[in-house]
Each structure stands twice: as structure tokens, then as C-alpha cells.
Write an enzyme that holds these catalytic residues in place. Structure first.
Site, PDB file in Angstrom:
ATOM      1  CD  GLU A  85      -2.728  -1.096   2.501  1.00 27.75           C
ATOM      2  OE1 GLU A  85      -3.924  -1.340   2.412  1.00 27.75           O
ATOM      3  OE2 GLU A  85      -2.164  -0.864   3.584  1.00 27.75           O
ATOM      4  CB  CYS A  99       3.078   7.635   3.208  1.00 27.38           C
ATOM      5  SG  CYS A  99       3.575   6.436   4.424  1.00 27.38           S
ATOM      6  CB  CYS A 110       6.188  -2.396  16.416  1.00 28.77           C
ATOM      7  SG  CYS A 110       7.851  -1.983  15.844  1.00 28.77           S
ATOM      8  CB  CYS A 113       2.918  -1.473  13.890  1.00 28.34           C
ATOM      9  SG  CYS A 113       3.001  -1.088  12.139  1.00 28.34           S
ATOM     10  N   GLY A 162       7.080  -1.765   6.212  1.00 23.59           N
ATOM     11  CA  GLY A 162       8.470  -2.224   6.192  1.00 23.59           C
ATOM     12  C   GLY A 162       9.456  -1.326   6.907  1.00 23.59           C
ATOM     13  CD  GLU A 163      13.681   0.017   9.847  1.00 25.55           C
ATOM     14  OE1 GLU A 163      12.774   0.425  10.600  1.00 25.55           O
ATOM     15  OE2 GLU A 163      14.600   0.754   9.445  1.00 25.55           O
ATOM     16  CB  SER A 217       9.592   4.673  14.933  1.00 23.97           C
ATOM     17  OG  SER A 217       9.196   5.105  13.660  1.00 23.97           O
ATOM     18  CG  LEU A 218      12.555   7.027  21.290  1.00 23.63           C
ATOM     19  CD1 LEU A 218      13.841   6.227  21.109  1.00 23.63           C
ATOM     20  CD2 LEU A 218      12.873   8.363  21.971  1.00 23.63           C
ATOM     21  CG  HIS A 219       6.945   4.703  18.969  1.00 21.39           C
ATOM     22  ND1 HIS A 219       6.656   5.935  18.437  1.00 21.39           N
ATOM     23  CD2 HIS A 219       6.934   3.837  17.926  1.00 21.39           C
ATOM     24  CE1 HIS A 219       6.468   5.818  17.126  1.00 21.39           C
ATOM     25  NE2 HIS A 219       6.636   4.563  16.787  1.00 21.39           N
ATOM     26  CG  ASN A 297      -3.813   6.576  13.140  1.00 22.16           C
ATOM     27  OD1 ASN A 297      -4.528   7.547  13.314  1.00 22.16           O
ATOM     28  ND2 ASN A 297      -2.612   6.656  12.587  1.00 22.16           N
ATOM     29  CB  CYS A 339       1.442   6.028  10.888  1.00 26.28           C
ATOM     30  SG  CYS A 339       2.114   7.449  10.084  1.00 26.28           S
TER      31      CYS A 339
HETATM   32  N1  SAH Z   1       9.802   0.718  10.151  1.00 26.32           N
HETATM   33  C1  SAH Z   1       9.953   2.138  10.009  1.00 26.32           C
HETATM   34  C2  SAH Z   1       9.052   2.706   8.938  1.00 26.32           C
HETATM   35  C3  SAH Z   1       7.582   2.620   9.227  1.00 26.32           C
HETATM   36  S1  SAH Z   1       7.024   4.193   9.639  1.00 26.32           S
HETATM   37  C4  SAH Z   1       9.736   2.809  11.347  1.00 26.32           C
HETATM   38  O1  SAH Z   1       9.378   2.130  12.298  1.00 26.32           O
HETATM   39  O2  SAH Z   1       9.971   4.002  11.461  1.00 26.32           O
HETATM   40  C5  SAH Z   1       5.486   3.920  10.333  1.00 26.32           C
HETATM   41  C6  SAH Z   1       5.318   4.749  11.581  1.00 26.32           C
HETATM   42  O3  SAH Z   1       3.988   4.578  12.097  1.00 26.32           O
HETATM   43  C7  SAH Z   1       6.254   4.308  12.664  1.00 26.32           C
HETATM   44  O4  SAH Z   1       6.660   5.404  13.424  1.00 26.32           O
HETATM   45  C8  SAH Z   1       5.330   3.428  13.490  1.00 26.32           C
HETATM   46  O5  SAH Z   1       5.812   3.220  14.776  1.00 26.32           O
HETATM   47  C9  SAH Z   1       4.063   4.223  13.458  1.00 26.32           C
HETATM   48  N2  SAH Z   1       2.870   3.476  13.801  1.00 26.32           N
HETATM   49  C10 SAH Z   1       2.710   2.146  13.854  1.00 26.32           C
HETATM   50  N3  SAH Z   1       1.453   1.830  14.195  1.00 26.32           N
HETATM   51  C11 SAH Z   1       0.797   3.000  14.346  1.00 26.32           C
HETATM   52  C12 SAH Z   1      -0.546   3.334  14.656  1.00 26.32           C
HETATM   53  N4  SAH Z   1      -1.435   2.399  14.838  1.00 26.32           N
HETATM   54  N5  SAH Z   1      -0.872   4.642  14.742  1.00 26.32           N
HETATM   55  C13 SAH Z   1       0.050   5.600  14.473  1.00 26.32           C
HETATM   56  N6  SAH Z   1       1.307   5.343  14.155  1.00 26.32           N
HETATM   57  C14 SAH Z   1       1.696   4.058  14.089  1.00 26.32           C
END
Ligand code: SAH
Length: 345
Positions: A85, A99, A110, A113, A162-163, A217-219, A297, A339
Site C-alpha cells: 500500500e 508515504c 512492533c 502496528c 516495512g523497515e 520511531s522511538l515511542h 490510530n 501510519c
Molecule cells: N519501520 C519504520 C518505517 C515505518 S514508519 C519505522 O518504524 O519508522 C510507520 C510509523 O507509524 C512508525 O513510526 C510506526 O511506529 C508508526 N505506527 C505504527 N502503528 C501506528 C498506529 N497504529 N498509529 C500511528 N502510528 C503508528
């Protein structure tokens, strides 16, 4: 697009050298979606190319648009039948951001996700990566032909499935094509690569594309929590990520975006804000860090988005500590194109 094949055909047919540039410009910059539309080349050549060369390396299965028309999601079927997508968003009037995905599925898994839930299938080729941008350029050209100002595809973010740093060889090639003046011609600063924190990839980006934006993407700012929700942290923990970021700053002197998902009851307390603030300050170069607090989301699991109030308190806490912070509004939910909602369905 199959550029090598195109080159070969042009040579075999004795076409002058400038023909290739002419066609590249039409396809990559003007958003032409068929050779038959390129009026500056002969009819015979148009027909030949139409028959022999595929412009997009995948089939477009579906395009969904939100009611306001400002969030769109496309589902592509690749040659091996797998699906990816890509999302087109207009966060600011007359600006469009694409995107793109870098892999089919994701290895990282994760907890919050949707992409990782179906596992990992394969890496995308550079062509499959950059063709996602090509598709949206065509789409904008077809659908907004009469509103020139609306055509501007201004940014590309590697934040789809993907990463990117686990598919560096192909991502690197796609970055070259996106910034190639004869192809997509994006400025490096209009492109962002997002990673869950692969040190080796961060280093390569700094060395090879120092002007391309980096997002992390620290979180979570504690290893205990990050290990729990982002298994990659067991391989590369926060200390290693810190070293990678210090190295990045010393090489590029560029700003880094720290993405922080606001998850209710999980990482949104004052204690979490303290941990984040402490961690970020310990990296050094605080003025080069920008924190984006992202609304979660919902994707049908047990995670809930933090309230607006909690998010504001969190932001204030970080700002009082001298950090620069933005609360990011979430786009694309209506088309499940936000995302973390991309699952290739
Ligand atoms: N693998 C890479 C590229 C993906 S970016 C990375 O992790 O950065 C996708 C982004 O959306 C990441 O920051 C991920 O953590 C975030 N993400 C994942 N699930 C999400 C959700 N349900 N709502 C909002 N952001 C989310």
C-alpha cells in the site's frame, strides 16, 4: 519504469540521444501515464513502446479517497501476487506528501502496528519503491489536470510498510532515482526516511545521503518498555541508538525527528515524559532534535490513543525541559491509510 529496456529499444531503433531525456521528463516529471500521450515522439515509436515497456511495475488494484479528497490510499498487486500500500496525503493546502512502502510486510513486529501482524514476505525492488511515487504523480496529473497548483507532489516519506534500513540496497537505489535531476528531481530535503532504530542504517544514511531527513520511531524511552513493544530494541537498545544518533549529528549537523506515539496508559505519564526528556537530553545536540507526538490510530488491538489533554500535558513537560515538540494531527484514518494501519489489504 523499465528504463534499461526503454534505452535498449531507443538504441535499436536508431533514435537520437535526446529522445531518452524527452521520454524521462514526460514520465517522471509531467506525470504522463502512457506512451501514447507523449505527443513529441513519433506515432510508430509510441506504439512500439506502448507494446514493449511497462511504466509501472505493478497493477493498481484499488484507490480509496476520504470524503474531503485529501487522503488517498492505493493498493498495488506486485508481479508475484503480493500486495503493498501507499498513501497520498495533503496536510497543507496545495501540498501533497506520498508515504511509500519499502518491504512487503515487516520483520519488526512492533506490538502496536498492523503491518507486522502478517509477517514479512520480501523486500521491494528499487523500482517497486519509486514506482509508488510515479503512480501518485500520474494520479494527480489525471485527476487535477485543471488545477495546476494542486499538482505539486512536494514530499516523500518512507513511512509505509516495512523497515527501510533492512532493505538498504534497494532503498538506496530508490533514493538515487528520487533525487536524480533527470528522473523524479526531488530535493533531498523533501524526502524523509523513518526507522525503528537500526544503527547501521542511520550511519549509511548520514554518509550517503546527509541531506535526506531522518525520523526515528522511538515511542518509548525506557529499555524495559521498548523491549516489550518493539522487539528490535532487544537487538539495538536505547544506548546503541544514542551512539548512532551522536554519530549522525557529528556527520550531518542535521535535525532529527523523534516520533513518539501517544499510547494511553502505556507511555503517556509524567514519568514517561521525564524518561523521554532525560534520554533525549543525554544524546546532546538538543537543538537538533524535534519531537513529534503522534496520535495513535486504532487498529483493532487493545491499544488506545491518549487523550488530547494528556498529550498537551506531555508536550508542556517536554517543552519546559527545553525540547521542541509538535503534536501531529493524524491524517488518513478514514481510508485506513494512517501510519501503522497499512496491512496490504
Ligand atoms: N519501520 C519504520 C518505517 C515505518 S514508519 C519505522 O518504524 O519508522 C510507520 C510509523 O507509524 C512508525 O513510526 C510506526 O511506529 C508508526 N505506527 C505504527 N502503528 C501506528 C498506529 N497504529 N498509529 C500511528 N502510528 C503508528
Amino acid at each position: 519504469m523499465q528504463i534499461e529496456k526503454l534505452k535498449k529499444i531507443l538504441i535499436e531503433n536508431g533514435e537520437p540521444k535526446f529522445r531518452l531525456s524527452q521520454i524521462k521528463k514526460a514520465i517522471y516529471q509531467d506525470g504522463v501515464s502512457a506512451f501514447s500521450e507523449i505527443s513529441t515522439i513519433s506515432k510508430n515509436l509510441r506504439e512500439l513502446l506502448e507494446k514493449e515497456v511497462e511504466i509501472l511495475s505493478f497493477e493498481v488494484e484499488k484507490v480509496l479517497a476520504s470524503k474531503d479528497g485529501l487522503s488517498l490510499k492505493a493498493l498495488f498487486k506486485l508481479v508475484d501476487g503480493s500486495r503493498i500500500e501507499s498513501v497520498l496525503l495533503s496536510p497543507i493546502e496545495n501540498k501533497w506528501s506520498v508515504c511509500i512502502s519499502s518491504q512487503v510486510g515487516c520483520q519488526l513486529n512492533c506490538g502496536f502496528c498492523a503491518t507486522g501482524k502478517n509477517g514479512f514476505q520480501r523486500n521491494l525492488t528499487a523500482e517497486e519503491i519509486s514506482d509508488q511515487v510515479l503512480f501518485w504523480r500520474q494520479h494527480l496529473q489525471k485527476n487535477f489536470k485543471f488545477k495546476i497548483s494542486n499538482l505539486k507532489l512536494t514530499n516523500v516519506v518512507y513511512m509505509g510498510m516495512g523497515e527501510p534500513f533492512l532493505n538498504w540496497d534497494e532503498v538506496r537505489k530508490s533514493l538515487k532515482d528520487l533525487t536524480d535531476k533527470d528522473l523524479f528531481a526531488f530535493g533531498s530535503r523533501s524526502i524523509s526516511v523513518s526507522t525503528a532504530g537500526i544503527p547501521d542504517g542511520i550511519q549509511k544514511l548520514a554518509e550517503e545521503f546527509p541531506q535526506i531527513n531522518l525520523a526515528i520511531s522511538l515511542h518509548f524511552a525506557s529499555d524495559v518498555k521498548r523491549n516489550q513493544f518493539m522487539p528490535i530494541n532487544k537487538k539495538y537498545n536505547l544506548e546503541e541508538l544514542k551512539m548512532a544518533l551522536r554519530d549522525y549529528f557529528s556527520k550531518t549537523k542535521r535535525q532529527v525527528f523523534i516520533e513518539y506515539l501517544m499510547l494511553s496508559g502505556i507511555n503517556d505519564s509524567e514519568e514517561d515524559a521525564y524518561a523521554l526528556s532525560t534520554y533525549l537530553k543525554s544524546i546532546g545536540n538538543r537543538q537538533l532534535l524535534h519531537v513529534n507526538l503522534i496520535a495513535y490510530n486504532e487498529t483493532g488491538n487493545s491499544f488506545k490513543a491518549s487523550s488530547g489533554n494528556k498529550t498537551h500535558l506531555f508536550k508542556n513537560y517536554l517543552e519546559n525541559g527545553g525540547l521542541s515538540v509538535t503534536i501531529r494531527k493524524s491524517l488518513g484514518q478514514e481510508v485506513s491509510g494512517a501510519c501503522g494501519q497499512l496491512a496490504g489489504k
